[in-house]
Design a protein around this motif. Structure first.
Motif, PDB file in Angstrom:
ATOM      1  N   THR A  20      11.434  11.073 -44.063  1.00 47.69           N
ATOM      2  CA  THR A  20      10.562  12.035 -43.369  1.00 47.69           C
ATOM      3  C   THR A  20      10.819  12.050 -41.884  1.00 47.69           C
ATOM      4  N   SER A  21      11.124  10.865 -41.267  1.00 51.62           N
ATOM      5  CA  SER A  21      11.376  10.914 -39.826  1.00 51.62           C
ATOM      6  C   SER A  21      12.235   9.726 -39.387  1.00 51.62           C
ATOM      7  N   ARG A  22      13.563   9.875 -39.502  1.00 51.26           N
ATOM      8  CA  ARG A  22      14.525   8.787 -39.315  1.00 51.26           C
ATOM      9  C   ARG A  22      14.301   8.031 -38.002  1.00 51.26           C
ATOM     10  N   VAL A  38       1.280  -1.592 -42.731  1.00 51.31           N
ATOM     11  CA  VAL A  38       0.054  -0.809 -42.552  1.00 51.31           C
ATOM     12  C   VAL A  38       0.392   0.559 -41.954  1.00 51.31           C
ATOM     13  N   ILE A  39       1.222   0.555 -40.908  1.00 54.13           N
ATOM     14  CA  ILE A  39       1.552   1.816 -40.229  1.00 54.13           C
ATOM     15  C   ILE A  39       2.467   2.672 -41.097  1.00 54.13           C
ATOM     16  N   CYS A  40       3.335   2.027 -41.879  1.00 54.73           N
ATOM     17  CA  CYS A  40       4.206   2.788 -42.803  1.00 54.73           C
ATOM     18  C   CYS A  40       3.331   3.561 -43.787  1.00 54.73           C
ATOM     19  N   TYR A  42       0.071   4.265 -43.493  1.00 54.20           N
ATOM     20  CA  TYR A  42      -0.750   5.221 -42.720  1.00 54.20           C
ATOM     21  C   TYR A  42       0.052   6.494 -42.443  1.00 54.20           C
ATOM     22  N   TYR A  43       1.317   6.304 -42.008  1.00 53.40           N
ATOM     23  CA  TYR A  43       2.178   7.445 -41.691  1.00 53.40           C
ATOM     24  C   TYR A  43       2.372   8.321 -42.936  1.00 53.40           C
ATOM     25  N   LEU A  44       2.610   7.688 -44.092  1.00 49.17           N
ATOM     26  CA  LEU A  44       2.871   8.463 -45.325  1.00 49.17           C
ATOM     27  C   LEU A  44       1.619   9.176 -45.816  1.00 49.17           C
ATOM     28  N   TYR A 146      -8.038  17.186 -34.394  1.00 46.83           N
ATOM     29  CA  TYR A 146      -8.066  16.944 -35.849  1.00 46.83           C
ATOM     30  C   TYR A 146      -6.706  16.472 -36.378  1.00 46.83           C
ATOM     31  N   VAL A 147      -5.622  17.149 -35.926  1.00 43.79           N
ATOM     32  CA  VAL A 147      -4.313  16.844 -36.548  1.00 43.79           C
ATOM     33  C   VAL A 147      -3.543  15.738 -35.820  1.00 43.79           C
ATOM     34  N   ALA A 148      -3.930  15.432 -34.573  1.00 50.66           N
ATOM     35  CA  ALA A 148      -3.150  14.438 -33.821  1.00 50.66           C
ATOM     36  C   ALA A 148      -4.018  13.411 -33.087  1.00 50.66           C
ATOM     37  N   LEU A 150      -6.953  12.279 -33.836  1.00 51.11           N
ATOM     38  CA  LEU A 150      -7.509  11.328 -34.811  1.00 51.11           C
ATOM     39  C   LEU A 150      -6.469  10.267 -35.190  1.00 51.11           C
ATOM     40  N   VAL A 151      -5.183  10.652 -35.217  1.00 52.46           N
ATOM     41  CA  VAL A 151      -4.121   9.690 -35.558  1.00 52.46           C
ATOM     42  C   VAL A 151      -4.117   8.563 -34.521  1.00 52.46           C
ATOM     43  N   GLY A 152      -4.208   8.970 -33.247  1.00 48.19           N
ATOM     44  CA  GLY A 152      -4.228   7.976 -32.164  1.00 48.19           C
ATOM     45  C   GLY A 152      -5.463   7.103 -32.227  1.00 48.19           C
ATOM     46  N   GLY A 154      -7.211   6.356 -34.871  1.00 49.27           N
ATOM     47  CA  GLY A 154      -7.043   5.434 -36.006  1.00 49.27           C
ATOM     48  C   GLY A 154      -6.091   4.303 -35.678  1.00 49.27           C
ATOM     49  N   LEU A 155      -5.004   4.620 -34.985  1.00 50.89           N
ATOM     50  CA  LEU A 155      -4.018   3.588 -34.621  1.00 50.89           C
ATOM     51  C   LEU A 155      -4.654   2.531 -33.720  1.00 50.89           C
ATOM     52  N   SER A 156      -5.453   2.967 -32.734  1.00 48.20           N
ATOM     53  CA  SER A 156      -6.110   2.003 -31.842  1.00 48.20           C
ATOM     54  C   SER A 156      -6.989   1.049 -32.649  1.00 48.20           C
ATOM     55  N   SER A 178      -6.039  11.520 -26.267  1.00 49.91           N
ATOM     56  CA  SER A 178      -5.037  12.130 -25.388  1.00 49.91           C
ATOM     57  C   SER A 178      -3.607  11.797 -25.822  1.00 49.91           C
ATOM     58  N   MET A 179      -3.429  10.595 -26.401  1.00 48.23           N
ATOM     59  CA  MET A 179      -2.093  10.223 -26.902  1.00 48.23           C
ATOM     60  C   MET A 179      -1.631  11.225 -27.956  1.00 48.23           C
ATOM     61  N   GLY A 180      -2.570  11.659 -28.779  1.00 48.67           N
ATOM     62  CA  GLY A 180      -2.231  12.631 -29.824  1.00 48.67           C
ATOM     63  C   GLY A 180      -2.101  14.032 -29.277  1.00 48.67           C
ATOM     64  N   ASP A 247      -2.516   5.496 -18.733  1.00 46.36           N
ATOM     65  CA  ASP A 247      -3.643   4.550 -18.711  1.00 46.36           C
ATOM     66  C   ASP A 247      -3.681   3.784 -20.039  1.00 46.36           C
ATOM     67  N   TYR A 248      -3.511   4.510 -21.160  1.00 44.22           N
ATOM     68  CA  TYR A 248      -3.521   3.877 -22.492  1.00 44.22           C
ATOM     69  C   TYR A 248      -2.365   2.860 -22.583  1.00 44.22           C
ATOM     70  N   LEU A 249      -1.164   3.313 -22.241  1.00 45.52           N
ATOM     71  CA  LEU A 249       0.021   2.438 -22.363  1.00 45.52           C
ATOM     72  C   LEU A 249      -0.119   1.186 -21.506  1.00 45.52           C
ATOM     73  N   SER A 259       6.199  -0.540 -27.467  1.00 43.13           N
ATOM     74  CA  SER A 259       7.383   0.276 -27.724  1.00 43.13           C
ATOM     75  C   SER A 259       7.070   1.400 -28.712  1.00 43.13           C
ATOM     76  N   PHE A 260       6.301   1.050 -29.756  1.00 47.05           N
ATOM     77  CA  PHE A 260       5.896   2.028 -30.784  1.00 47.05           C
ATOM     78  C   PHE A 260       5.125   3.183 -30.150  1.00 47.05           C
ATOM     79  N   CYS A 261       4.313   2.858 -29.138  1.00 45.77           N
ATOM     80  CA  CYS A 261       3.508   3.899 -28.472  1.00 45.77           C
ATOM     81  C   CYS A 261       4.294   4.622 -27.374  1.00 45.77           C
TER      82      CYS A 261
HETATM   83  C1  LIG Z   1      -1.737   5.980 -30.156  1.00 47.68           C
HETATM   84  O1  LIG Z   1      -1.139   7.092 -30.837  1.00 47.68           O
HETATM   85  C2  LIG Z   1       0.182   7.005 -31.220  1.00 47.68           C
HETATM   86  C3  LIG Z   1       0.998   5.888 -30.930  1.00 47.68           C
HETATM   87  C4  LIG Z   1       2.339   5.872 -31.386  1.00 47.68           C
HETATM   88  C5  LIG Z   1       2.889   6.953 -32.106  1.00 47.68           C
HETATM   89  C6  LIG Z   1       2.066   8.070 -32.395  1.00 47.68           C
HETATM   90  C7  LIG Z   1       2.618   9.259 -33.133  1.00 47.68           C
HETATM   91  O2  LIG Z   1       4.029   9.398 -32.829  1.00 47.68           O
HETATM   92  C8  LIG Z   1       4.807  10.206 -33.715  1.00 47.68           C
HETATM   93  C9  LIG Z   1       6.207  10.348 -33.126  1.00 47.68           C
HETATM   94  C10 LIG Z   1       7.115  11.092 -34.090  1.00 47.68           C
HETATM   95  O3  LIG Z   1       6.848  11.188 -35.271  1.00 47.68           O
HETATM   96  N1  LIG Z   1       8.206  11.661 -33.547  1.00 47.68           N
HETATM   97  C11 LIG Z   1       9.179  12.415 -34.332  1.00 47.68           C
HETATM   98  C12 LIG Z   1       9.643  13.626 -33.559  1.00 47.68           C
HETATM   99  C13 LIG Z   1       8.716  14.794 -33.683  1.00 47.68           C
HETATM  100  O4  LIG Z   1       7.974  14.832 -34.712  1.00 47.68           O
HETATM  101  O5  LIG Z   1       8.748  15.652 -32.804  1.00 47.68           O
HETATM  102  C14 LIG Z   1      10.436  11.596 -34.547  1.00 47.68           C
HETATM  103  O6  LIG Z   1      10.743  10.815 -33.607  1.00 47.68           O
HETATM  104  O7  LIG Z   1      11.044  11.840 -35.588  1.00 47.68           O
HETATM  105  C15 LIG Z   1       4.151  11.562 -33.932  1.00 47.68           C
HETATM  106  O8  LIG Z   1       4.556  12.569 -33.380  1.00 47.68           O
HETATM  107  N2  LIG Z   1       3.068  11.595 -34.780  1.00 47.68           N
HETATM  108  C16 LIG Z   1       2.539  12.911 -35.217  1.00 47.68           C
HETATM  109  C17 LIG Z   1       1.292  13.388 -34.400  1.00 47.68           C
HETATM  110  C18 LIG Z   1       1.678  13.759 -32.982  1.00 47.68           C
HETATM  111  C19 LIG Z   1       0.727  14.608 -35.106  1.00 47.68           C
HETATM  112  C20 LIG Z   1       0.220  12.297 -34.358  1.00 47.68           C
HETATM  113  C21 LIG Z   1       2.538  10.423 -35.390  1.00 47.68           C
HETATM  114  C22 LIG Z   1       2.249  10.441 -36.759  1.00 47.68           C
HETATM  115  C23 LIG Z   1       1.799   9.276 -37.404  1.00 47.68           C
HETATM  116  C24 LIG Z   1       1.662   8.092 -36.657  1.00 47.68           C
HETATM  117 CL1  LIG Z   1       1.168   6.647 -37.428  1.00 47.68          CL
HETATM  118  C25 LIG Z   1       1.922   8.070 -35.262  1.00 47.68           C
HETATM  119  C26 LIG Z   1       2.330   9.246 -34.635  1.00 47.68           C
HETATM  120  C27 LIG Z   1       0.732   8.095 -31.981  1.00 47.68           C
HETATM  121  O9  LIG Z   1      -0.063   9.164 -32.373  1.00 47.68           O
HETATM  122  C28 LIG Z   1      -0.766   9.900 -31.426  1.00 47.68           C
END
Ligand SMILES: COc1cccc([C@H]2O[C@H](CC(=O)N[C@@H](CC(=O)O)C(=O)O)C(=O)N(CC(C)(C)C)c3ccc(Cl)cc32)c1OC
Length: 342
Positions: A20-22, A38-40, A42-44, A146-148, A150-152, A154-156, A178-180, A247-249, A259-261
């Protein structure tokens, strides 16, 4: 032992992550062992929900039902979703979603609770915007929450639950949001050309209708000046989130979480820099180079504090190494690079 702990379902999950995202999958795999799986998962889970949201072949009433109840399916062993349209890129993930559910139910309950709660709120929001347009900038902020956002958020919560980050970051919901918003708004701005072509509407109507009469005129070179003026207005709106991002970083302690963030935000900062006042955005999908992204962060954005810059130096080395001949070596180098972190 680490290998033995890895079930066939978990291996399957990492295969889907790779598909899904190399590039981001590589970053997830560098995370501390306590968080990596956990994050793998969560991402899926989020990818599964996103695949339903993107599917324009589903009947609206049914689609809203699936989005709003998706979080409940995380607790139904064996559940999967075979109703995706044939062109949905991640349909195979939903067809095999039972594998994700198996691994989700292997996670500590605290992690399950965070992921299920975020999935529920995101599903409600996606359902709302299935039948509501993004009219105002407030709508844009709400949709991206809603789409981004909330992801941030949840990650925190997951970072704190893992014990790798001290309690506190999860209380800064505005910063996590704001990260999202910064990542999502940057993607929406960058992807305008292909989205208008594919009949997807993410630019707020109240903004673009100040510049052109029809959304299609945004990518019509006859209205290039108006299109670029609209582009600049949205870029400046997205850039307003950067102080919160920094500020978050600056509050992250664990080097693998930093690095992940930081890597996605670095890409986004370089992307928005490339998009600002760039007419090419209105006629093609512009893309940045990773090393360029880190250079931007170091030269133009990074605050003067030495630790932050040191983090970026190591980040730069690792991103460059990642472009090396084989992942294995650079991966080893990557870990070694962080030994000098303190
Ligand atoms: C504290 O918050 C974060 C900290 C680190 C990474 C992300 C955020 O970064 C990728 C990064 C990523 O997926 N990059 C892709 C390139 C792209 O999609 O443009 C990649 O590098 O392939 C991203 O884009 N999204 C998707 C959303 C933005 C919708 C959340 C995302 C989806 C699921 C997760 Cl668990 C995390 C993220 C965070 O989320 C805000």
């Amino acid at each position: 032992i680490q290998k033995l702990k890895c079930s066939s379902e978990l291996i399957r999950c990492y295969q889907y992550l790779e598909q899904t995202s190399r590039s981001f999958a590589a970053v997830i795999q560098e995370l501390h062992p306590e968080l990596k799986d956990v994050i793998c998962i969560y991402y899926l889970v989020l990818r599964g929900l996103d695949t339903v949201e993107d599917d324009m072949t589903l009947e609206i009433k049914y689609k809203k039902e699936v989005l709003e109840t998706f979080y409940e399916k995380l607790y139904i062993r064996g559940w999967s979703f075979a109703d995706s349209g044939p062109n949905e890129e991640d349909a195979p993930l939903l067809i095999e979603f039972d594998v994700v559910i198996t691994e989700f139910l292997n996670l500590k309950k605290e992690y399950q609770d965070v992921i299920a709660k975020i999935t529920r709120e995101m599903g409600m929001g996606m359902s709302k915007y299935t039948t509501k347009k993004v009219n105002t900038v407030e709508d844009w902020n709400e949709y991206c929450h809603y789409v981004a956002g909330l992801v941030g958020i949840g990650l925190s919560q997951l970072f704190v639950a893992s014990g790798l980050e001290p309690s506190g970051i999860e209380k800064l919901e505005a910063l996590s949001n704001s990260m999202g918003l910064f990542l999502q708004k940057t993607n929406i701005i960058r992807d305008v050309f292909e989205d208008v072509i594919d009949d997807r509407r993410f630019w707020p109507i109240e903004v673009w209708s100040k510049h052109v009469n029809l959304v299609g005129d945004l990518i019509n070179d006859k209205y290039l000046t108006q299109g670029v003026n609209c582009l600049n207005e949205l870029c400046l709106n997205a850039i307003e989130h950067i102080p919160d991002v920094l500020d978050y970083l600056s509050q992250i302690h664990d080097r693998t979480i930093f690095s992940f963030c930081a890597i996605p935000q670095t890409m986004a900062i370089a992307t928005i820099t490339l998009c600002l006042n760039n007419p090419k955005v209105m006629s093609e999908n512009v893309k940045i180079r990773k090393t360029e992204a880190i250079r931007v962060m170091k030269q133009k954005i990074a605050p003067t504090d030495a630790v932050f810059l040191k983090k970026l130096d190591i980040l730069e080395k690792n991103v460059q190494l990642k472009t090396g001949p084989s992942m294995a070596n650079s991966k080893y180098e990557y870990v070694r690079g962080f030994e000098t972190f303190e």
